[in-house]
Design an enzyme around this catalytic site. Structure first.
Site, PDB file in Angstrom:
ATOM      1  N   LYS A 174      19.286 -22.530  30.460  1.00 23.85           N
ATOM      2  CA  LYS A 174      18.910 -23.483  29.405  1.00 23.85           C
ATOM      3  C   LYS A 174      19.886 -23.309  28.259  1.00 23.85           C
ATOM      4  CE  LYS A 174      16.856 -24.181  25.839  1.00 23.85           C
ATOM      5  NZ  LYS A 174      17.600 -25.023  24.868  1.00 23.85           N
ATOM      6  N   GLU A 249      20.056 -10.500  23.357  1.00 25.15           N
ATOM      7  CA  GLU A 249      21.250 -10.336  22.512  1.00 25.15           C
ATOM      8  C   GLU A 249      20.975 -11.127  21.248  1.00 25.15           C
ATOM      9  OE1 GLU A 249      24.052  -8.652  22.951  1.00 25.15           O
ATOM     10  OE2 GLU A 249      23.664  -7.943  24.976  1.00 25.15           O
ATOM     11  N   CYS A 282      27.827 -13.756  16.221  1.00 24.68           N
ATOM     12  CA  CYS A 282      26.817 -12.709  15.996  1.00 24.68           C
ATOM     13  C   CYS A 282      27.410 -11.447  15.402  1.00 24.68           C
ATOM     14  CB  CYS A 282      26.123 -12.392  17.306  1.00 24.68           C
ATOM     15  SG  CYS A 282      27.265 -11.974  18.627  1.00 24.68           S
ATOM     16  N   GLU A 373      21.040 -12.235   8.179  1.00 24.09           N
ATOM     17  CA  GLU A 373      22.191 -12.855   8.837  1.00 24.09           C
ATOM     18  C   GLU A 373      22.380 -14.256   8.244  1.00 24.09           C
ATOM     19  OE1 GLU A 373      21.698 -14.240  12.947  1.00 24.09           O
ATOM     20  OE2 GLU A 373      23.576 -13.213  13.392  1.00 24.09           O
TER      21      GLU A 373
HETATM   22  P1  NAD Z   1      18.152 -19.792  18.470  1.00 18.76           P
HETATM   23  O1  NAD Z   1      17.364 -18.545  18.584  1.00 18.76           O
HETATM   24  O2  NAD Z   1      17.663 -20.852  17.560  1.00 18.76           O
HETATM   25  O3  NAD Z   1      18.295 -20.492  19.901  1.00 18.76           O
HETATM   26  C1  NAD Z   1      18.846 -19.808  21.013  1.00 18.76           C
HETATM   27  C2  NAD Z   1      18.368 -20.479  22.287  1.00 18.76           C
HETATM   28  O4  NAD Z   1      16.959 -20.309  22.388  1.00 18.76           O
HETATM   29  C3  NAD Z   1      18.620 -21.987  22.344  1.00 18.76           C
HETATM   30  O5  NAD Z   1      18.964 -22.364  23.649  1.00 18.76           O
HETATM   31  C4  NAD Z   1      17.273 -22.557  21.964  1.00 18.76           C
HETATM   32  O6  NAD Z   1      17.062 -23.868  22.463  1.00 18.76           O
HETATM   33  C5  NAD Z   1      16.340 -21.563  22.645  1.00 18.76           C
HETATM   34  N1  NAD Z   1      14.971 -21.505  22.099  1.00 18.76           N
HETATM   35  C6  NAD Z   1      14.547 -21.859  20.862  1.00 18.76           C
HETATM   36  N2  NAD Z   1      13.208 -21.650  20.757  1.00 18.76           N
HETATM   37  C7  NAD Z   1      12.782 -21.149  21.948  1.00 18.76           C
HETATM   38  C8  NAD Z   1      11.523 -20.714  22.457  1.00 18.76           C
HETATM   39  N3  NAD Z   1      10.411 -20.772  21.718  1.00 18.76           N
HETATM   40  N4  NAD Z   1      11.463 -20.242  23.718  1.00 18.76           N
HETATM   41  C9  NAD Z   1      12.576 -20.157  24.476  1.00 18.76           C
HETATM   42  N5  NAD Z   1      13.803 -20.550  24.053  1.00 18.76           N
HETATM   43  C10 NAD Z   1      13.908 -21.042  22.805  1.00 18.76           C
HETATM   44  O7  NAD Z   1      19.652 -19.343  18.112  1.00 18.76           O
HETATM   45  P2  NAD Z   1      20.908 -20.272  17.779  1.00 18.76           P
HETATM   46  O8  NAD Z   1      20.703 -20.851  16.411  1.00 18.76           O
HETATM   47  O9  NAD Z   1      21.178 -21.189  18.919  1.00 18.76           O
HETATM   48  O10 NAD Z   1      22.086 -19.189  17.759  1.00 18.76           O
HETATM   49  C11 NAD Z   1      22.377 -18.408  16.657  1.00 18.76           C
HETATM   50  C12 NAD Z   1      21.787 -17.023  16.783  1.00 18.76           C
HETATM   51  O11 NAD Z   1      22.211 -16.426  17.994  1.00 18.76           O
HETATM   52  C13 NAD Z   1      22.232 -16.082  15.686  1.00 18.76           C
HETATM   53  O12 NAD Z   1      21.139 -15.330  15.217  1.00 18.76           O
HETATM   54  C14 NAD Z   1      23.232 -15.175  16.382  1.00 18.76           C
HETATM   55  O13 NAD Z   1      23.404 -13.917  15.798  1.00 18.76           O
HETATM   56  C15 NAD Z   1      22.662 -15.099  17.750  1.00 18.76           C
HETATM   57  N6  NAD Z   1      23.707 -14.709  18.702  1.00 18.76           N
HETATM   58  C16 NAD Z   1      23.706 -13.437  19.228  1.00 18.76           C
HETATM   59  C17 NAD Z   1      24.726 -13.035  20.087  1.00 18.76           C
HETATM   60  C18 NAD Z   1      24.775 -11.626  20.680  1.00 18.76           C
HETATM   61  O14 NAD Z   1      25.512 -11.413  21.633  1.00 18.76           O
HETATM   62  N7  NAD Z   1      24.034 -10.677  20.137  1.00 18.76           N
HETATM   63  C19 NAD Z   1      25.733 -13.934  20.411  1.00 18.76           C
HETATM   64  C20 NAD Z   1      25.713 -15.202  19.846  1.00 18.76           C
HETATM   65  C21 NAD Z   1      24.688 -15.581  19.004  1.00 18.76           C
END
Ligand code: NAD
Length: 474
Positions: A174, A249, A282, A373
């Site tokens: 997804k 992650e 991240c 963050e």
């Molecule tokens: P997000 O948590 O809003 O969304 C991530 C994914 O989760 C998306 O595909 C989203 O559609 C899905 N999602 C949202 N709500 C959900 C739910 N209730 N159940 C299941 N899936 C759900 O994050 P974002 O805004 O897309 O990305 C930014 C974040 O990701 C930042 O906090 C960043 O630090 C983190 N990130 C971490 C890493 C790492 O390797 N640690 C890498 C990249 C980004």
């Protein structure tokens, strides 16, 4: 091409509801793509397809060499189609294309690494008594749901997909709703490279609907999630209901410690990583902890940040933020910090979708801009009286994704590396990731590791077998 499908069982389909949604370029407003607005029914069908594909052994029962063959072909294909992948990624994320020239070759390298690993993972064996042989056999964990964010969609999906396929798992992916194109293209390429239908399925749609349905589906064995800490916690709680395995992650607020003997060039090069992808990464070094006065480093940094070019063209240094909602959040945090007395050394808010690369000084340690963050091009300066104090500041807070230290004193750096609570510590460098080395977080930054052989283990369960050879005939 402007329309992309859901892929279930190797077949390209629309959403069961017939609904679609659009993604537009965050700066130009140009239409980037139209995607099926998937729902719970699509999620269920995709999980069932992955379940069947796992249970009938069409992928699990292949040899490591066969799995490696498909993955090596995928790596070649990524290299061949590198320009297309780079263009799609740049348009859907908004990141200037010039910043991701490495995209296809890096992703292909990760896939080649896991192709090799598919042929090497092995268990242990030992005589547990003079008559009893015990051994462990790593088995694929089963049906994996991979949920990925919008900031580096292809890279973060490939870390999961390549490892899970190498292990013999099947998947439903997804992608973030804003950025599904390169993930759908990856699934298409996998089919063209000989992956059996149903082994890697993709469902587009919102996290709240599709993501939630996937995470709570009882036929899923593991959820591999990358995203924010808040969503990660929700995913973990939902998965707990059926003891579904999770790896997470999550976010970060990573510190870069600069000691007085650091080379200013090395320190500034590392600090500038804060502005890659407009800070939407991240593991950016979003806190610069200066030991001593740090004037040289700060002056050089402010000079170089001031010369970074903000824009939407391919050669810009700092592109737009992903959408207006995110821009509003970043600018809100920035304005709050300024109202609380932060000094802007360079940069500041700009009209959506941009934020100028910004360095803030004079901020109290307990402010949100220091703790939370931002996920935007904002670097906060902190001051420490000595290395102990710097490590204390670095370890403060909930996150523990990455940390760095710039110094000419390798002994001090190694002592610091041991004491820093972070999944990765960079010494005189920043943001290098290699397929061979695991990545992941301490604390609120996550659970488990990706990449490296640890990244393969994340998709395997050890099974123990015991045999008493002498009792065969009794
Ligand atoms: P997000 O948590 O809003 O969304 C991530 C994914 O989760 C998306 O595909 C989203 O559609 C899905 N999602 C949202 N709500 C959900 C739910 N209730 N159940 C299941 N899936 C759900 O994050 P974002 O805004 O897309 O990305 C930014 C974040 O990701 C930042 O906090 C960043 O630090 C983190 N990130 C971490 C890493 C790492 O390797 N640690 C890498 C990249 C980004």
């Amino acid at each position: 091409m402007t329309s992309w499908p859901i892929i279930i069982d190797g077949v390209e389909v629309g959403a069961a509801s017939g609904g679609v949604y659009e993604r537009r370029h965050p700066a130009t407003g140009e239409l980037v793509g139209v995607f099926p607005d998937g729902g719970a029914e699509d999620a269920r069908r995709a999980v069932q397809a992955a379940r069947r594909a796992f249970d009938d052994g069409r992928w699990r029962d292949t040899t490591g060499a066969e799995r490696a063959g498909v993955l090596h072909r995928l790596a070649d294909r990524l290299r061949d189609r590198g320009d297309a992948y780079r263009t799609w990624e740049s348009r859907q994320v908004g990141i200037p294309a010039g910043q991701i020239g490495w995209l296809a070759s890096y992703c292909a390298d990760v896939v080649d690494f896991f192709a090799g690993a598919a042929r090497t993972h092995a268990g242990r064996s030992l005589w547990t008594s003079p008559s009893t042989l015990g051994f462990t056999v790593p088995e694929p964990v089963g049906v994996v749901v991979a949920i990925t964010p919008w900031n580096f969609p292809l890279v973060l999906t490939i870390w999961k997909v390549a490892a899970a396929l190498a292990a013999g798992c099947t998947l439903v992916v997804k992608p973030a709703s804003q950025t599904p194109i390169t993930v759908i293209e990856l699934a298409r390429d996998l089919l063209d490279c000989g992956l059996p239908p149903g082994v890697c399925n993709v469902v587009t749609g919102s996290g709240a609907v599709v993501g939630e349905a996937l995470v709570t589906d009882p036929d899923v064995d593991k959820v591999a999630f990358t995203g924010s800490t808040a969503t990660g916690a929700r995913v973990m709680a939902a998965a707990a209901r059926s003891i579904t395995r999770v790896s997470l992650e999550l976010g970060g607020k990573s510190p870069l410690i600069v000691l007085p003997d650091a080379s200013p060039t090395v320190a500034v090069d590392a600090a500038l990583e804060c502005f890659v992808n407009a800070g939407q990464q991240c593991n950016v070094p979003s806190r610069l902890i200066l030991v001593g006065d740090g004037h040289d480093v700060l002056d050089a940094l402010v000079g170089r940040v001031g010369r970074l070019r903000v824009g939407a063209d391919d050669d810009a240094d700092v592109g737009p933020l992903v959408d207006e909602g995110h821009h509003g959040r970043v600018v809100g945090l920035l304005r709050e910090a300024i109202d609380e007395g932060a000094r802007v050394l360079v940069g500041g808010p700009k009209p959506a979708p941009f934020v100028a690369p910004t360095v803030l000084d004079g901020v109290d340690e307990d402010r949100r801009i220091v703790r939370e963050e931002v996920f935007g091009p904002v670097l906060v300066v902190q001051r420490a009286k000595d290395l102990d104090h710097a490590i204390e500041l670095a370890n403060a807070g909930d996150y523990g994704l990455a940390a760095g230290i710039a110094t000419g004193d390798l002994d001090a750096a190694l002592v610091a590396a041991r004491r820093l609570r972070a999944g990765t510590v960079w010494i005189n460098t920043w943001n290098r990731t290699y397929p061979e080395l695991p990545t992941g977080g301490f604390g609120a930054s996550g659970l488990g590791r990706e990449l490296g052989l640890e990244g393969l283990d994340a998709y395997l369960e050890p099974k123990t077998v015991q045999v008493e050879p002498a009792r065969r005939a009794s």
